[in-house]
Design an enzyme around this catalytic site. Structure first.
Site, mmCIF file in Angstrom:
data_model
loop_
_atom_site.group_PDB
_atom_site.id
_atom_site.type_symbol
_atom_site.label_atom_id
_atom_site.label_comp_id
_atom_site.label_asym_id
_atom_site.label_seq_id
_atom_site.Cartn_x
_atom_site.Cartn_y
_atom_site.Cartn_z
ATOM 1 N N SER A 197 0.848 -1.177 0.000
ATOM 2 C CA SER A 197 0.000 0.000 0.000
ATOM 3 C C SER A 197 0.897 1.245 0.000
ATOM 4 O O SER A 197 1.818 1.327 -0.820
ATOM 5 C CB SER A 197 -0.966 -0.048 1.187
ATOM 6 N N LEU A 198 0.686 2.198 0.901
ATOM 7 C CA LEU A 198 1.562 3.370 0.924
ATOM 8 C C LEU A 198 3.023 2.972 1.117
ATOM 9 O O LEU A 198 3.932 3.691 0.679
ATOM 10 C CB LEU A 198 1.117 4.335 2.030
#
Length: 330
Positions: A197-198
């Protein structure tokens, strides 16, 4: 958001993290509002702590503790007020589990990071697992297991604003500085990065700016973020993890890999799910295209973090990292 909508939205993420799908349905079926999310998940985690205390073997105790860590972590995904004890509970349960199951595992902490180094002391390389906006080292135990099974060492970490450090620190875009300190603390010469994800942005950015990274993979990582288009829950979480809405806006302005992607010289695998469509998020195809040694795996039915498609990407990613770190070119 209603409780059943939240439960449906987090379904594949929770089951992908390793909780029993039937138990997840039972726990979430009892939610009357989203405010019940954290307390219900914490209670479920405590039930596993009790099972661990009553277990007839150290193996069973360790397995119950790992499950407790997962449920404590999932409790932190509550969209509004969060119990800070949930992240601490996840951290403590994982620590107890690894102490029982893997006596050779080592806690390593430093400025802006903490985590567990697992695997053989003579491993040919070490992989650092980088979590994202609201994930933590307790979420990706199956990924760690896949890499460990291939003979690699694994350092699963929490960085600034993540996991057990979320209550005392805030997210920082220059994550390569954190990973640099991790590499120094581990004392290894050859490392790979997997960002989720991030964390995919953090890993790609670090691979562009930290020359000691020899392999990298991203899973559902953003190539670029646009604050004005991001959904309100994402902006709210970003504000909590950075300290304010203004800090979150500033952070998002940094999330753009267009200039950095051509500087990633290590072998790079970018994994996306085609059903992962979040407004304001540009997925990873441009990253794979612009990186000199980038490759792209797009799973048509995959959602965010591809918890609904583990077999379509996880073995491939583990093999990619292993070949890049231990093969002839390494």
């Amino acid at each position: 958001m209603k409780a059943h909508d939240l439960a449906a939205a987090q379904w594949t993420r929770a089951t992908g993290a390793g909780v029993d799908p039937h138990e997840y349905r039972r726990v979430t079926a009892g939610l009357t509002s989203v405010d019940d999310w954290g307390p219900s998940f914490v209670r479920t985690a405590h039930a596993y702590l009790t099972r661990a205390d009553q277990a007839g073997s150290s193996l069973s105790a360790g397995e119950h503790l790992l499950m407790a860590a997962r449920w404590f972590h999932l409790a932190t995904l509550a969209p509004r007020a969060q119990d800070p004890r949930a992240a601490a509970g996840a951290d403590h349960a994982l620590s107890r589990a690894l102490t029982v199951l893997e006596p050779g595992a080592r806690r390593v902490s430093g400025d802006g990071f903490t985590g567990w180094l697992r695997g053989p002391s003579d491993a040919p390389a070490t992989v650092v697992l980088v979590p994202g906006l609201d994930s933590a080292k307790e979420e990706f135990l199956d990924l760690a297991a896949a890499l460990l099974a291939r003979g690699l060492a694994v350092f699963a970490m929490d960085g600034p604003g993540q996991g057990v450090l979320a209550g005392t620190t805030t997210l920082q875009p220059d994550y390569e500085q954190v990973v640099g300190r991790v590499i120094d603390a581990l004392g290894v010469a050859c490392i790979g990065l997997v960002g989720l994800s991030l964390g995919g942005y953090f890993a790609a950015r670090t691979a562009a700016l930290e020359p000691r990274v020899s392999a990298v993979a991203t899973v559902s990582g953003p190539f670029r973020l646009d604050w004005e288009e991001l959904p309100a829950p994402v902006r709210d979480m970003m504000a909590r993890r950075t300290g304010s809405a203004e800090a979150a806006r500033d952070f998002v302005r940094h999330v753009d890999l267009a200039a950095l992607a051509p500087r990633i010289t290590a072998p790079l695998l970018v994994v996306d799910g085609e059903e992962d469509v979040i407004p304001g998020v540009t997925n990873g195809e441009p990253l794979a295209r612009l990186a000199p040694h980038g490759s792209y795996l797009s799973v048509p039915h995959g959602d965010h973090l591809l918890g609904n498609a583990r077999t379509d990407w996880l073995p491939h990613l583990a093999d990619h990292i292993t070949r890049a770190l231990t093969g002839p070119r390494a």
